[in-house]
Motif scaffolding. Structure first.
Motif, PDB file in Angstrom:
ATOM      1  N   LYS A 202      81.048 -96.743 -20.258  1.00 56.86           N
ATOM      2  CA  LYS A 202      81.032 -96.799 -18.796  1.00 56.86           C
ATOM      3  C   LYS A 202      79.758 -96.127 -18.257  1.00 56.86           C
ATOM      4  O   LYS A 202      79.105 -96.645 -17.344  1.00 56.86           O
ATOM      5  N   VAL A 206      76.641 -97.758 -16.085  1.00 60.00           N
ATOM      6  CA  VAL A 206      76.145 -97.208 -14.818  1.00 60.00           C
ATOM      7  C   VAL A 206      74.640 -96.986 -14.904  1.00 60.00           C
ATOM      8  O   VAL A 206      73.877 -97.344 -13.995  1.00 60.00           O
ATOM      9  N   TYR A 210      71.701 -98.915 -12.651  1.00 58.55           N
ATOM     10  CA  TYR A 210      70.710 -98.258 -11.801  1.00 58.55           C
ATOM     11  C   TYR A 210      69.298 -98.346 -12.373  1.00 58.55           C
ATOM     12  O   TYR A 210      68.318 -98.206 -11.641  1.00 58.55           O
ATOM     13  N   ALA A 238      73.857 -92.342  -5.179  1.00 55.60           N
ATOM     14  CA  ALA A 238      74.953 -93.154  -5.689  1.00 55.60           C
ATOM     15  C   ALA A 238      75.059 -93.039  -7.207  1.00 55.60           C
ATOM     16  O   ALA A 238      76.163 -92.988  -7.769  1.00 55.60           O
ATOM     17  N   GLU A 242      78.246 -91.719  -9.253  1.00 57.61           N
ATOM     18  CA  GLU A 242      78.958 -92.526 -10.256  1.00 57.61           C
ATOM     19  C   GLU A 242      79.033 -91.791 -11.596  1.00 57.61           C
ATOM     20  O   GLU A 242      80.028 -91.907 -12.323  1.00 57.61           O
ATOM     21  N   ALA A 245      81.663 -89.292 -11.239  1.00 58.13           N
ATOM     22  CA  ALA A 245      82.977 -89.936 -11.260  1.00 58.13           C
ATOM     23  C   ALA A 245      83.467 -90.074 -12.694  1.00 58.13           C
ATOM     24  O   ALA A 245      84.660 -89.912 -12.983  1.00 58.13           O
ATOM     25  N   MET A 265      85.210 -90.894  -4.788  1.00 53.64           N
ATOM     26  CA  MET A 265      84.390 -91.384  -5.905  1.00 53.64           C
ATOM     27  C   MET A 265      84.337 -92.905  -6.000  1.00 53.64           C
ATOM     28  O   MET A 265      83.267 -93.481  -6.206  1.00 53.64           O
ATOM     29  N   PHE A 268      81.542 -94.756  -4.085  1.00 58.36           N
ATOM     30  CA  PHE A 268      80.138 -94.759  -4.506  1.00 58.36           C
ATOM     31  C   PHE A 268      79.768 -96.024  -5.265  1.00 58.36           C
ATOM     32  O   PHE A 268      78.700 -96.580  -5.096  1.00 58.36           O
ATOM     33  N   ALA A 269      80.715 -96.409  -6.098  1.00 60.91           N
ATOM     34  CA  ALA A 269      80.435 -97.573  -6.941  1.00 60.91           C
ATOM     35  C   ALA A 269      80.379 -98.854  -6.135  1.00 60.91           C
ATOM     36  O   ALA A 269      79.833 -99.854  -6.600  1.00 60.91           O
TER      37      ALA A 269
END
Lengths: 525, 200
Positions: A202, A206, A210, A238, A242, A245, A265, A268-269
């Motif tokens: 995960k 992320v 980004y 952000a 994430e 989170a 949280m 944000f995603a």
């Protein structure tokens, strides 16, 4: 001869009847006495008659008719204006027409200028493509960017793009790296949080997400333009959110997370940056401006590397530098009310820093306030600071335990180690343990006489030397040691100050050792 | 000649018969009577045409220049201040138009190999035939005079203007007018010397 000429001239005038009476009387007398004068007079009279007798031209009976036609024709042609006035009238008429036109269409010139600006902008922004090539940004770079807000822009790490905060708000700088740029380790983060494979996957997703956004936010082209998306700040926040989170999935960490933050949280995603993703601050050696740029990521040329991209930045800095501070303009779409707004740009030979214009930074961050609480998260944790003073039974010494709540990191029960060495004054070493470091320990000096010189902990902060020592961070205190008794209250207060200093470590859990020790120099706190 | 033209002619004749002076005609024109202008033109057109002819020594441009002269009169007549004779004012305009024409001809001659006015009217004393036309020869001789001498001589001997009027029309001092007329006559006398017996 001249005298004769003058006389003959007068005789000629006399033949015309143009002499005054007294003069004429004189010359009539002279003519009587001089045959030459008489002859001249007759000669002139004959010449007069000869000229007078030149036959006149036959009368032109149709002259008036032709003249009237000619006058009509000329009047029609010139509309009553003499040719002399034609240019002036033309200019006046043109001026009146233009004035009327601009009066009726006041936006025409603006539109014209904007069109020209548009052409220039098109030139500067033509064929912009990512500054970073694919795979040039590592996961560590992205992770580090999340918390340190610094992104290296060359292989050596000497130059960075950093997110800063200035008095007027958010700003972005392209500058040389400095000692203050902390470096966060993705590996340590993963290990300390003990992320399982699903969580790691995960996290990787992320970071990848980004990475693409960051790549698309810093563009460059062959026309020496570097374009930075104003959303870089938003991406950073952000991204940080994430990552946290994911960290919050760790039970211990979650305990210290602000409740509001935990609840927000998911938001944000799901932030939608699309509305404002095309606002770029464009920098080139000629000018700095903000404009909308839509980059086609599917264009085959999108991933073609730009040669000498680092030099482009360097040249831009050097060429813009003489102005030191200037204002960038906003070149929006026609009719955009924000097109007259400006934003500050600071330039020197080794940095460019520009305020993020509010008008280009309008993405709503619904959890922004909660996000700010992330920064205080570490601070909150650091307040769980246990301090217990114990005097030695003989009253000649002391010991204490200091316990930092490690923000829910695995092994948070581990102590931060302090070491006293009083053999020569009051030497106080504090050792932040590495992962495997042991417990807090105090070394009691064998010779208690040294405490006699203890004068308290005044000026402790100013005397504290901060340095990196090997793997661990060590604080060294050096101060005279006199009159130790009764100073513990002050010591307590100083320790509170010390706790404040510890806030410097709130940058996400723990400061890590620098990659390159040689680059780091002691910093006086 | 149609009826309108006949009527116009009769009106003109009546005006002349009524001896309306120039000032009256100008006032009438300025008050809207367009025919008054025609009367003025009819009264002075021949003097203007001959003045042009004598100055240029050529008939080719008489019509154009005289039309320009009266077009200027037509346009400026409202500005006439009645402070001098109309003829003086008219000859001033005429002289200026002649000068403009000569200036244009000089410019044109730069761009052409031949200047028709100059070549056609050159008077060479030895070139006259025995049965020469005396009047034509004198006219040609006058045309050959320098402009500065020719203008006052023609205005004086052909148009009968006084030195003062010539001064007003040409913009030169009366003393200069007197001197130039004298020099013009001396020059003309020399030019006509071979036919002195016939002419003088």
């Amino acid at each position: 001869m001249k005298k004769f000429d003058k006389d003959f001239e007068n005789i000629s005038a006399m033949a015309d009847g143009e002499l005054r009476e007294d003069q004429e009387a004189i010359y009539r007398e002279k003519m009587q006495n001089s045959p030459a004068f008489k002859e001249k007079f007759n000669e002139y009279n004959k010449l007069k008659k000869t000229v007078e007798s030149i036959p006149k031209l036959p009368e032109d009976h149709y002259f008036v008719s032709r003249l009237n036609e000619y006058i009509k024709k000329e009047n029609k042609k010139t509309s009553g204006l003499r040719p002399f006035y034609k240019p002036a009238f033309g200019l006046v008429a043109l001026t009146v027409v233009l004035m009327s036109f601009f009066k009726l269409s006041p936006e025409f010139m603006d539109d014209l200028f904007e069109t020209q600006k548009g052409n220039i902008i098109d030139f500067y922004t033509k064929n912009l493509r990512p500054y970073f090539q694919e795979d040039e940004l590592t996961k560590d770079d992205i992770f580090n960017f999340a918390f340190s807000q610094v992104l290296p822009i060359d292989g050596s790490g000497q130059n960075v793009i950093s997110l800063d905060e200035s008095g007027s708000g958010a700003s972005i700088a392209i500058r040389q790296s400095s000692f203050g740029d902390s470096i966060m380790s993705l590996k340590e983060f993963t290990e300390k949080l003990d992320l399982d494979k699903t969580q790691q996957l995960k996290l990787n997703n992320v970071l990848k997400k980004y990475e693409d956004k960051i790549r698309g936010s810093i563009l460059v082209n062959d026309n020496n333009t570097v374009a930075v998306n104003a959303n870089l700040w938003n991406y950073n926040m952000a991204l940080k959110a994430e990552i946290l989170a994911i960290a919050a999935e760790n039970e211990t960490f979650a305990k210290v997370m602000p409740a509001g933050l935990m609840e927000s949280m998911p938001a944000f995603a799901s932030i939608d940056f699309a509305d404002n993703e095309d606002s770029f601050v464009c920098i080139n050696p000629d000018t700095v401006f903000v404009t909308s740029i839509r980059v086609n990521t599917h264009d085959p040329s999108y991933n073609i590397p730009v040669v000498n991209k680092v030099n482009i930045l360097k040249n831009t800095q050097v060429k813009l530098a003489p102005s030191k501070q200037k204002y960038g303009g906003f070149h929006g779409k026609l009719g955009d009310s924000s097109k007259t707004k400006k934003f500050r740009v600071f330039v020197d030979t080794n940095f460019i820093k520009f305020d993020i214009p509010d008008f280009a930074f309008e993405t709503k961050m619904p959890t922004l306030m909660e996000l700010e609480r992330i920064d205080s998260l570490v601070e909150l944790s650091m307040k769980n600071f246990n301090f217990e003073m114990r005097n030695f039974p003989d009253g000649r010494g002391f010991s204490f335990d200091m316990k930092f709540d490690s923000l829910g990191l695995p092994g948070h029960d581990k102590m931060i180690e302090f070491k006293f060495d009083t053999t020569d004054g009051f030497n106080f070493d504090m050792n932040f343990p590495g992962k495997d470091s042991g417990k807090f320990k105090i070394v009691v000096p064998k010779n208690p006489d040294v405490y006699k010189n203890f004068k308290g902990l005044e000026g402790l902060d100013s005397l504290m030397i901060f340095k990196f020592n090997g793997k661990d961070t060590v604080f060294n205190f050096n101060m005279p040691f006199q009159n130790f008794d009764g100073e513990f209250k002050e010591f307590n207060e100083e320790m509170k100050k010390f706790r404040e200093e510890m806030k410097k470590f709130r940058e996400d859990f723990k400061p890590t050792k620098p990659k390159n020790k040689k680059d780091k120099k002691p910093v006086v706190i | 000649m149609n009826e309108k033209e006949i009527n116009d002619g009769m009106q003109q004749a009546q005006n002349i018969f009524n001896l309306k002076d120039d000032f009256s005609l100008i006032k009438a024109f300025n008050e809207g009577e367009e025919t008054a202008f025609n009367d003025l033109v009819n009264r002075h057109k021949e003097k203007v045409r001959n003045l042009i002819y004598l100055n240029l020594g050529s008939t080719s441009s008489i019509d154009d220049i005289s039309q320009e002269v009266f077009l200027a009169v037509y346009r400026k007549l409202k500005q006439f201040r009645f402070q001098s004779q109309f003829t003086t004012w008219l000859y001033t305009i005429t002289i200026n138009k002649i000068r403009d024409h000569i200036r244009k001809q000089k410019i044109m001659s730069v761009f052409s190999a031949f200047s028709s006015d100059d070549t056609e009217n050159v008077v060479e004393p030895g070139s006259f035939k025995e049965n020469f036309d005396v009047n034509e020869m004198v006219r040609d001789a006058v045309a050959k005079l320098p402009r500065k001498l020719k203008e006052p001589l023609i205005l004086r001997d052909f148009e009968g203007m006084s030195y003062q009027e010539i001064s007003d029309a040409t913009g030169i001092e009366t003393g200069t007018v007197k001197s130039r007329i004298f020099r013009a006559r001396e020059s003309l006398k020399k030019m006509l010397q071979p036919w002195r017996e016939e002419l003088l």
